[in-house]
Motif scaffolding. Structure first.
Motif, PDB file in Angstrom:
ATOM      1  N   UNK A   1     -17.618 -11.321  75.071  1.00  0.00           N
ATOM      2  CA  UNK A   1     -17.256 -10.326  74.068  1.00  0.00           C
ATOM      3  C   UNK A   1     -16.780  -9.061  74.790  1.00  0.00           C
ATOM      4  N   UNK A   2     -15.522  -8.721  74.588  1.00  0.00           N
ATOM      5  CA  UNK A   2     -14.899  -7.607  75.296  1.00  0.00           C
ATOM      6  C   UNK A   2     -14.794  -6.366  74.424  1.00  0.00           C
ATOM      7  N   UNK A   3     -14.606  -6.541  73.122  1.00  0.00           N
ATOM      8  CA  UNK A   3     -14.453  -5.383  72.249  1.00  0.00           C
ATOM      9  C   UNK A   3     -14.624  -5.755  70.794  1.00  0.00           C
ATOM     10  N   UNK A   4     -14.550  -4.752  69.939  1.00  0.00           N
ATOM     11  CA  UNK A   4     -14.692  -4.914  68.491  1.00  0.00           C
ATOM     12  C   UNK A   4     -13.497  -4.257  67.818  1.00  0.00           C
ATOM     13  N   UNK A   5     -12.764  -5.044  67.025  1.00  0.00           N
ATOM     14  CA  UNK A   5     -11.537  -4.543  66.399  1.00  0.00           C
ATOM     15  C   UNK A   5     -11.796  -3.630  65.203  1.00  0.00           C
ATOM     16  N   UNK A   6     -13.021  -3.586  64.735  1.00  0.00           N
ATOM     17  CA  UNK A   6     -13.334  -2.819  63.528  1.00  0.00           C
ATOM     18  C   UNK A   6     -13.534  -1.337  63.863  1.00  0.00           C
ATOM     19  N   UNK A   7     -12.804  -0.424  63.219  1.00  0.00           N
ATOM     20  CA  UNK A   7     -12.988   1.014  63.493  1.00  0.00           C
ATOM     21  C   UNK A   7     -14.372   1.488  63.071  1.00  0.00           C
ATOM     22  N   UNK A   8     -14.841   2.570  63.731  1.00  0.00           N
ATOM     23  CA  UNK A   8     -16.099   3.183  63.299  1.00  0.00           C
ATOM     24  C   UNK A   8     -15.933   3.748  61.898  1.00  0.00           C
ATOM     25  N   UNK A   9     -14.853   4.456  61.673  1.00  0.00           N
ATOM     26  CA  UNK A   9     -14.525   4.915  60.324  1.00  0.00           C
ATOM     27  C   UNK A   9     -13.043   5.270  60.269  1.00  0.00           C
ATOM     28  N   UNK A  10     -12.514   5.301  59.073  1.00  0.00           N
ATOM     29  CA  UNK A  10     -11.111   5.638  58.849  1.00  0.00           C
ATOM     30  C   UNK A  10     -10.996   6.334  57.503  1.00  0.00           C
ATOM     31  N   UNK A  11      -9.858   6.953  57.278  1.00  0.00           N
ATOM     32  CA  UNK A  11      -9.690   7.663  56.011  1.00  0.00           C
ATOM     33  C   UNK A  11      -8.356   8.350  55.921  1.00  0.00           C
ATOM     34  N   UNK A  12      -8.277   9.279  54.973  1.00  0.00           N
ATOM     35  CA  UNK A  12      -7.029   9.993  54.744  1.00  0.00           C
ATOM     36  C   UNK A  12      -7.267  11.332  54.069  1.00  0.00           C
ATOM     37  N   UNK A  13      -6.256  12.176  54.140  1.00  0.00           N
ATOM     38  CA  UNK A  13      -6.308  13.499  53.510  1.00  0.00           C
ATOM     39  C   UNK A  13      -4.986  13.717  52.804  1.00  0.00           C
ATOM     40  N   UNK A  14      -5.041  13.803  51.480  1.00  0.00           N
ATOM     41  CA  UNK A  14      -3.843  13.937  50.660  1.00  0.00           C
ATOM     42  C   UNK A  14      -3.815  15.322  50.011  1.00  0.00           C
ATOM     43  N   UNK A  15      -2.676  15.984  50.103  1.00  0.00           N
ATOM     44  CA  UNK A  15      -2.522  17.327  49.544  1.00  0.00           C
ATOM     45  C   UNK A  15      -1.233  17.419  48.736  1.00  0.00           C
TER      46      UNK A  15
END
Length: 491
Positions: free
Chosen positions: A296-310
């Motif tokens: 096991x070399x890595x994990x493709x899943x991000x710790x967190x993600x999101x967006x900011x809309x204005x």
């Protein structure tokens, strides 16, 4: 039309070689019968309850398993209806739900099919088993989900908060993992393990500015998910549910570990984590055991993600801007891997001298230097440094899968648009046009990232090297910047 069938009295187009038929045919049939019921109730538009149930019968499953039932229950309470009126808390609701969903499989997964008639070595013709083995003991795949959330609005709806915690667990997943070729097949449809997902989602939005001419609406959302896999088939140490592979890097799932992991190979290291060097002074490949290239070399899943809309509006003008971000999650740079092997990457351009640090065969930590214009003893022979450096970049360096892994952070300006709505007083003179607006927009304008490329190149389902290649970049094309201009008229 077909003739000269390979198996006598078996009248099928696929039972004849290409020389003995004019065309081939294929047909797939499936029957799914379902019964569904739902009950809804509410009390004073404050307390809500929904109960549903469904039972399916699928022809693609064995007779003893083809009937499966999946219910759901959800409810919510607007608790502010029980509280005194408040100037700061405008609305409050808590919600909870539990649901079970059943899933069958594709047609003909219970039986092992045959390849169409073809020619084999030695001029022989006949039929052979298909590379996917059937499984007459399949069970329906069941997914159970639970969600608990709260929705709050403050200051006459000027500020809004929505939070949810969820679990999404799949049991007896139907998939086709790769088997040992000793079985006579490559794949087999099986109920191969349980996948557990849990995560949180948070959305904060509101209107910080609201005047006669000005308004500013802003929404910030963030989410994170953690996926693990358990209860794999006995003897299956790593689950490969896709055909994605670049070099030794594969999309993999590890038992009691990450569901979206990346497996690969690595150099041999001592207990302190130092690279162990061979007699030539170069890194030693970790080739001990059957899983030498399945670490096991890595994990493709991000710790967190999101967006900011204005959205900022002034009279008839409106400006919209959407930023997206991700923190963590590995991406394998297969593009750099391929370019390094070909000797055209920025890394392999450093071919006049390389320095290798690690523990030598005497147990001492050393740093070895190889220069292109010098000669060294390599495997008992006098070899030019240029040859050693070329072999290092083409064989030894790529063996360490982590050399091409990046833990990605990224910030992207996804969309930017500006629109203007013409005043109605101006349009009234036309007596025809009721509304008119002009819009200019652009997508994918800016990207700030520590990744050498676009980390989203394989994030949209099927990638360049196989299905579900998210997190593996292989000569992908970055997201294209686009620009648009439009006029909207309402008559």
């Amino acid at each position: 039309m077909a003739w000269n069938f390979e198996i006598p009295d078996f009248y099928a187009f696929d039972n004849a070689t290409n020389d003995n038929r004019d065309f081939s045919s294929a047909r797939s049939q499936k029957r799914l019968v379902g019964v569904f019921g739902e009950f809804r109730a509410d009390w004073k538009n404050t307390v809500f309850l929904t109960v549903s149930g469904r039972n399916d019968w699928s022809s693609t499953l064995p007779v003893e398993n083809r009937s499966y039932f999946y219910p759901s229950v959800s409810g919510s309470v607007v608790f502010t209806e029980f509280l005194p009126k408040s100037d700061w808390l405008s609305f409050g609701k808590v919600r909870a739900s539990w649901a079970r969903v059943g899933k069958d499989t594709s047609p003909y997964s219970l039986d092992t099919a045959l390849w169409p008639s073809q020619s084999f070595l030695g001029g022989l013709t006949g039929v052979s088993n298909y590379w996917t083995a059937g499984n007459a003991a399949l069970k329906p795949e069941i997914t159970e989900s639970v969600e608990i959330g709260v929705e709050l609005r403050f200051f006459n709806n000027r500020l809004k908060v929505d939070y949810a915690y969820y679990t999404n667990n799949s049991y007896d997943q139907i998939m086709s993992p790769r088997l040992s070729n000793a079985t006579g097949y490559i794949l087999r449809s099986v109920n191969a393990g349980d996948v557990y997902n849990k995560g949180m989602e948070l959305s904060i939005g509101g209107t910080p500015i609201q005047t006669k001419d000005w308004s500013w609406e802003s929404t910030f959302n963030i989410s994170g998910n953690r996926g693990t896999v358990k209860n794999l088939l006995e003897g299956v140490e790593i689950l490969y549910v896709t055909d994605v592979q670049v070099g030794n890097a594969k999309a993999a799932s590890f038992p009691n570990g990450n569901f979206m992991a990346i497996s690969g190979s690595q150099w041999k290291r001592d207990e302190q984590g130092n690279v162990m060097l061979d007699k030539n002074g170069l890194p030693t490949k970790d080739s001990a055991g059957s899983n030498s290239v399945n670490r096991e070399i890595g994990n493709r899943e991000p710790k967190f993600s999101g967006g900011w809309n204005n959205t900022i509006s002034y009279k008839g003008w409106s400006l919209n801007m959407l930023w997206e971000f991700r923190v963590g999650g590995h991406v394998y740079n297969g593009t750099e891997y391929a370019m390094t092997l070909a000797g055209v990457s920025e890394l392999s351009a450093k071919r006049e001298k390389i320095e290798i640090s690690g523990v030598n065969t005497d147990g001492n930590f050393v740093t070895n230097t190889f220069e292109a214009n010098k000669t060294y003893t390599y495997n008992g022979k006098e070899t030019s440094g240029r040859t050693i450096i070329a072999n290092y970049y083409q064989d030894i360096y790529p063996y360490e899968t982590a050399n091409f892994m990046t833990k990605v952070n990224a910030l992207r300006l996804r969309t930017l648009s500006l629109s203007y709505t013409l005043p109605k007083t101006l349009l009234a003179k036309t007596k025809v046009i009721k509304r008119a607006s002009i819009t200019a927009s652009a997508n994918n304008l800016l990207l700030f990232t520590n990744y050498n490329g676009d980390p989203e190149v394989a994030a949209a389902g099927s990638g360049a090297v196989g299905s579900s290649s998210v997190g593996i970049d292989y000569c992908g094309v970055p997201s294209t910047a686009s620009f648009a201009f439009g006029v909207n008229l309402t008559f």
